[in-house]
Scaffold this motif. Structure first.
Motif, mmCIF file in Angstrom:
data_model
loop_
_atom_site.group_PDB
_atom_site.id
_atom_site.type_symbol
_atom_site.label_atom_id
_atom_site.label_comp_id
_atom_site.label_asym_id
_atom_site.label_seq_id
_atom_site.Cartn_x
_atom_site.Cartn_y
_atom_site.Cartn_z
ATOM 1 N N TRP A 186 1.037 -1.117 -0.088
ATOM 2 C CA TRP A 186 -0.030 0.028 0.016
ATOM 3 C C TRP A 186 0.911 1.162 -0.020
ATOM 4 C CZ3 TRP A 186 -4.610 -0.922 4.111
ATOM 5 C CH2 TRP A 186 -5.229 -2.081 3.555
ATOM 6 N N GLN A 187 1.809 1.254 0.591
ATOM 7 C CA GLN A 187 2.827 2.355 0.652
ATOM 8 C C GLN A 187 3.617 2.441 -0.590
ATOM 9 O OE1 GLN A 187 6.652 4.128 3.048
ATOM 10 N NE2 GLN A 187 5.372 2.728 4.259
ATOM 11 N N GLU A 188 3.892 1.327 -1.122
ATOM 12 C CA GLU A 188 4.817 1.378 -2.287
ATOM 13 C C GLU A 188 3.969 1.752 -3.737
ATOM 14 O OE1 GLU A 188 8.257 0.009 -3.382
ATOM 15 O OE2 GLU A 188 8.133 1.337 -1.440
ATOM 16 N N GLU A 189 2.666 0.981 -3.481
ATOM 17 C CA GLU A 189 1.970 1.363 -4.810
ATOM 18 C C GLU A 189 0.926 2.756 -4.770
ATOM 19 O OE1 GLU A 189 -0.222 -2.583 -5.206
ATOM 20 O OE2 GLU A 189 1.738 -3.437 -5.302
ATOM 21 N N LEU A 190 0.606 2.982 -3.486
ATOM 22 C CA LEU A 190 -0.651 3.737 -3.302
ATOM 23 C C LEU A 190 0.107 5.222 -2.528
ATOM 24 C CD1 LEU A 190 -3.795 2.106 -2.316
ATOM 25 C CD2 LEU A 190 -3.465 3.485 -4.353
ATOM 26 N N GLY A 191 1.168 4.834 -2.005
ATOM 27 C CA GLY A 191 1.815 6.107 -1.170
ATOM 28 C C GLY A 191 1.054 6.441 0.086
ATOM 29 N N ILE A 192 0.489 5.111 0.487
ATOM 30 C CA ILE A 192 -0.434 5.475 1.988
ATOM 31 C C ILE A 192 0.813 5.517 2.944
ATOM 32 C CG2 ILE A 192 -1.853 4.266 3.551
ATOM 33 C CD1 ILE A 192 -3.267 4.938 1.040
ATOM 34 N N ARG A 193 1.293 6.517 3.416
ATOM 35 C CA ARG A 193 2.208 6.779 4.433
ATOM 36 C C ARG A 193 1.878 8.175 4.957
ATOM 37 N NH1 ARG A 193 5.926 10.750 3.004
ATOM 38 N NH2 ARG A 193 6.445 11.004 0.778
ATOM 39 N N ARG A 194 2.612 8.426 6.147
ATOM 40 C CA ARG A 194 2.358 9.877 6.585
ATOM 41 C C ARG A 194 3.097 10.943 5.758
ATOM 42 N NH1 ARG A 194 0.858 10.735 11.768
ATOM 43 N NH2 ARG A 194 0.994 8.549 12.496
ATOM 44 N N TYR A 195 2.497 11.997 5.438
ATOM 45 C CA TYR A 195 3.361 13.109 4.787
ATOM 46 C C TYR A 195 3.399 14.404 5.665
ATOM 47 C CZ TYR A 195 2.214 10.688 0.527
ATOM 48 O OH TYR A 195 2.267 9.696 -0.346
ATOM 49 N N GLY A 196 2.362 14.691 6.516
ATOM 50 C CA GLY A 196 2.508 15.807 7.355
ATOM 51 C C GLY A 196 2.065 17.074 6.809
ATOM 52 N N PHE A 197 1.469 17.884 7.278
ATOM 53 C CA PHE A 197 1.134 19.347 6.592
ATOM 54 C C PHE A 197 1.420 20.621 7.728
ATOM 55 C CE2 PHE A 197 -1.248 15.862 4.894
ATOM 56 C CZ PHE A 197 -1.409 16.151 3.690
ATOM 57 N N HIS A 198 0.995 21.691 7.298
ATOM 58 C CA HIS A 198 1.462 23.111 7.763
ATOM 59 C C HIS A 198 3.118 23.238 7.680
ATOM 60 C CE1 HIS A 198 -2.444 22.341 10.405
ATOM 61 N NE2 HIS A 198 -2.824 23.169 9.523
ATOM 62 N N GLY A 199 3.579 22.544 6.715
ATOM 63 C CA GLY A 199 5.132 22.852 6.459
ATOM 64 C C GLY A 199 5.441 23.979 6.520
ATOM 65 N N TYR B 49 6.681 13.563 21.489
ATOM 66 C CA TYR B 49 7.793 14.153 20.776
ATOM 67 C C TYR B 49 9.082 14.700 21.755
ATOM 68 C CZ TYR B 49 4.401 14.457 16.814
ATOM 69 O OH TYR B 49 3.749 14.127 15.887
ATOM 70 N N ALA B 50 8.659 14.703 23.028
ATOM 71 C CA ALA B 50 9.631 14.891 23.853
ATOM 72 C C ALA B 50 10.646 13.766 24.028
ATOM 73 C CB ALA B 50 9.227 15.436 25.272
ATOM 74 N N VAL C 104 10.949 19.342 15.897
ATOM 75 C CA VAL C 104 12.037 19.811 14.952
ATOM 76 C C VAL C 104 13.309 19.595 15.879
ATOM 77 C CG1 VAL C 104 13.016 21.514 14.121
ATOM 78 C CG2 VAL C 104 10.640 21.516 13.994
ATOM 79 N N LEU C 105 14.195 18.816 15.262
ATOM 80 C CA LEU C 105 15.468 18.685 15.491
ATOM 81 C C LEU C 105 16.686 19.368 14.764
ATOM 82 C CD1 LEU C 105 17.344 17.024 17.746
ATOM 83 C CD2 LEU C 105 17.184 15.247 16.182
ATOM 84 N N ASP C 106 17.458 20.283 15.216
ATOM 85 C CA ASP C 106 18.567 20.710 14.550
ATOM 86 C C ASP C 106 17.899 21.472 13.162
ATOM 87 O OD1 ASP C 106 20.488 20.585 16.390
ATOM 88 O OD2 ASP C 106 20.947 18.396 15.503
ATOM 89 N N GLY C 107 16.809 22.016 13.335
ATOM 90 C CA GLY C 107 16.216 22.733 12.272
ATOM 91 C C GLY C 107 15.288 21.648 11.113
ATOM 92 N N LYS C 108 15.357 20.704 11.522
ATOM 93 C CA LYS C 108 14.667 19.558 10.659
ATOM 94 C C LYS C 108 13.385 18.843 11.321
ATOM 95 C CE LYS C 108 18.477 18.414 7.790
ATOM 96 N NZ LYS C 108 19.894 18.649 8.320
ATOM 97 N N SER C 109 12.251 18.790 10.519
ATOM 98 C CA SER C 109 11.148 17.875 11.210
ATOM 99 C C SER C 109 11.419 16.773 11.439
ATOM 100 C CB SER C 109 9.859 18.212 10.226
ATOM 101 O OG SER C 109 8.896 17.237 10.482
ATOM 102 N N VAL C 110 11.077 16.173 12.555
ATOM 103 C CA VAL C 110 11.554 14.709 12.540
ATOM 104 C C VAL C 110 10.120 13.942 13.130
ATOM 105 C CG1 VAL C 110 13.904 14.976 13.248
ATOM 106 C CG2 VAL C 110 12.280 15.370 14.911
ATOM 107 N N ALA C 111 9.078 14.638 13.275
ATOM 108 C CA ALA C 111 7.654 14.080 13.489
ATOM 109 C C ALA C 111 6.658 14.929 13.555
ATOM 110 C CB ALA C 111 7.696 13.363 15.064
ATOM 111 N N THR C 112 5.660 14.623 12.929
ATOM 112 C CA THR C 112 4.581 15.728 12.861
ATOM 113 C C THR C 112 3.110 14.689 13.160
ATOM 114 O OG1 THR C 112 3.585 17.614 11.898
ATOM 115 C CG2 THR C 112 4.128 15.639 10.393
ATOM 116 N N SER C 113 2.174 15.486 13.543
ATOM 117 C CA SER C 113 0.945 14.773 13.868
ATOM 118 C C SER C 113 -0.138 14.387 12.678
ATOM 119 C CB SER C 113 0.073 15.639 15.007
ATOM 120 O OG SER C 113 -0.236 16.830 14.492
#
Ligand code: AMP
Length: 396
Positions: A168-181, A313-314, A215-224
């Motif tokens: 499903w992840q490979e074929e449909l892209g069913i994975r977490r993307y995150g928004f409000h970037g 996230y902590a 955010v760790l060192d300026g990079k997103s590492v998790a989002t809801s």
């Protein structure tokens, strides 16, 4: 001098900021908001850099017409000379599927956004219609999209992966993307300037639509938020994380179709559905103070949701240097910030009650707090404008 017209589109709203860049400097030449697009009369307010403001009405059928109308008004008011005066338009576009970052609006981009429209059915069609319409009306105008998923490209694979069949992840892209970037990126960059030693940041973007980002060192590492904008925190009128196995019993009991059920989960749930009062936290809190126990439960549940993400996230960040509240709720609701932070003493976080009760950008934790808590206004359009400008330079 480059001039970039940034658009932020809602179902019946059109917000824009028109930027001029010269070297390291940038200026907002005009900012505007149109409401009730598609109604017989749409209302709009525009402010110019020289202090002039206008508040007018006109019939505006759709978002393409809204752009054309604003363009004509800015020309009339001497802020835009002609089409050559606009280097590019930039979109705070939502779901780009396999496309991320900043991309030229071309046939391939439109095709990819159309492909993933089922993952953002309330958002992508608005942008697609505007992109196509503006291309037809102004074929020479360069259009660039900055996707809301962009900032989250650095989240580790195990954290964007759902426990579903791998295909499903490979074929449909069913994975977490995150928004409000754009908002999370803006806050990350702002905290980097205001608190240079802060490596581990949690940003709570709480507003009409809400998400939390680590955010760790300026990079997103998790989002809801996940594959869609519906998951994660429960929002003003969206359910947030929910048990898919409840769909069938709900549909069987109420006789709803799947679409009807999803409509309720995405438009009549969250604060609105739980409180039965409103999707506006101000009104929910007012009702709670008046003794409405459902409204109190809605507020408590929202705060508990936020607290849970901060705790998770902590752990991902192995500690916390800065906690930020932004968005209409995050910046304005002192009771929400107080309730969430009450349970974060274990991180050494101490909220300053007086500072929390105040307004404006600034620190709201005590001097001795191990975690610096910030109340900061976000500025998503500035990120879009800067990214569009960088894209144009790289691709000149
Ligand atoms: P945004 O989408 O970021 O503009 O945020 C809009 C949301 O902010 C609305 O849902 C309002 O309910 C919320 N909001 C604005 N002011 C307050 C306030 N003083 N207390 C609680 N929520 C607020």
């Amino acid at each position: 001098m480059e001039k970039i017209f940034v658009m932020n589109l809602g179902t019946t709203s059109f917000k824009f900021k028109f930027y001029a860049f010269a070297g390291e400097d940038s200026q907002v030449l005009a900012t505007g908001e149109l409401e009730s697009i598609g109604a017989p009369q749409s209302h709009y307010d525009i402010s110019y850099a020289d202090g002039r403001t206008i508040s007018e009405e006109a019939p505006i059928a759709d978002h393409g017409a809204a752009f054309a109308h604003c363009f004509a008004i800015l020309q009339r008011d001497g802020v835009i000379r002609d089409l050559d005066d606009v280097t590019a338009v930039g979109y705070k576009a939502v779901h780009g599927g396999n496309l991320s970052g900043t991309c030229l609006v071309d046939d391939a981009l439109i095709a990819e956004m159309e492909r993933v429209t089922p993952l953002a059915p309330a958002h992508n069609p608005i942008y697609l219609n505007a992109m196509k319409d503006i291309r037809n009306r102004f074929p020479k105008l360069t259009q660039v999209a900055r996707f809301e998923t962009s900032f989250h490209g650095t989240i580790p694979q195990e954290r964007v992966t759902y426990g579903v069949p791998y295909a499903w992840q490979e074929e449909l892209g069913i994975r977490r993307y995150g928004f409000h970037g754009s908002s999370h990126q803006y806050i990350s960059q702002t905290v980097a300037k205001l608190q240079p030693g802060a490596r581990r940041i949690i940003n709570c973007h709480l507003g009409g639509s809400s998400s939390i980002c680590a955010v760790l060192d300026g990079k997103s590492v998790a989002t809801s938020m996940g594959a869609t904008l519906q998951s994660g925190l429960f929002n003003n009128n969206r359910v947030g994380d929910f048990e898919p196995f409840c769909l069938k019993p709900i549909m069987d009991h109420y006789g709803y179709t799947l679409d009807e059920t999803l409509e309720i989960l995405s438009k009549k749930s969250g604060l609105l559905g739980l409180s039965g009062v409103s999707n506006d936290l101000r009104l929910v809190l007012e009702a709670a103070e008046g003794g409405n126990s459902q409204a109190q439960l809605a507020f408590d549940t929202l705060c508990d949701n936020i607290l849970g993400y901060i705790g998770m996230y902590a752990a991902y960040l192995n500690g916390l240097d800065a906690l930020v509240f932004t968005g209409g709720i995050g910046t304005n609701s002192a009771p929400l910030r107080e309730k969430v932070c009450r349970n974060l003493g274990y991180l050494g976080l101490q909220l300053d009650a007086d500072k929390n009760a105040g307004r404006g950008d600034g620190i709201i934790s005590t001097d001795g707090s191990a975690v610096t808590v910030w109340r900061l206004k976000t500025d998503e359009e500035s990120v879009v404008a800067a990214c569009v400008r960088a894209y144009l330079k790289e691709n000149a």
